[in-house]
Scaffold this active site. Sequence first.
Site: not given
Length: 283
Positions: A36, A251, A254
């Site tokens: 990601s 979070d 990231h």
Amino acid sequence: MLKILKLAGLFTFIVFSQQAMAQDPKMYIFLCFGQSNMEGNARYEAQDTTVDSRFQVLQAVDCPDRGRKKDTWYTAVPPLCRCNTGITPADYFGRTLIANLPKDVRVGVINVSVGGARVELFNQQTSAAYISTAPGWMKAMTAEYNDDPYGRLVELARIAQRSGVIKGILLHQGESNTGDTLWTAKIKVIYDRLMADLNLKPQQVPLLAGEVLGADQGGICAGMNKIINTLPLVIPNTYVIPSAGCSAAADKLHFDAAGYRMLGRRYGDKMLSLLGYKIPAHK
């Protein structure tokens, strides 16, 4: 029979000559893959949408809402991965190169990444089994790459080789393999396969591997950086891009948009130095 063989040889020579002539040595191609953070998790902002046309992306998937077709080159306006992904290190990697390379040089990126994926997804020997047990949201992503992200990366790379020369590979992966002491060996299998499948020479194609979100930003996978930093011991011509100081999303997994910009510039700085250019001073 001899005449036929001569004609066949001439035809082959002409085909390869035409391919060589079509390939622009001043079109630098870079392959990007990972999970990601390479896909791009943060939303891009207005400042990210003004892009020099010398920086291009080879579209990996169809995005009709954006007027983009797969297998086609476009100016590298984000998103550079799939239709609804965000800003990625590849964005400011490319911008950094374009700003500091000669004006007759173009840069093209290919980004095939899947959020949440372990590195096993990019090994064709293990990908099918991995996808079979993956959650539905991940299966939806892999389906956009025909359930073969590695194969799709190679397919795009071969299209790109008609236009330019592959100069390097950008990797950002590791969060889903945190603590995996075999990670470096798994990356080597993929890198070696890319070299063979694309007829590339390892000494001419550096691998740039980014650290995951660092401990200084509270990164929950920061321990993986110790393993990532051993990758140059396993794959020569590999360089680790530090993440220290690259700001985090809430979070703590990231990067945020500013963090992606900083990390991307660091990828770009390293590539500039490998190409023999001076590293710029960033504001």
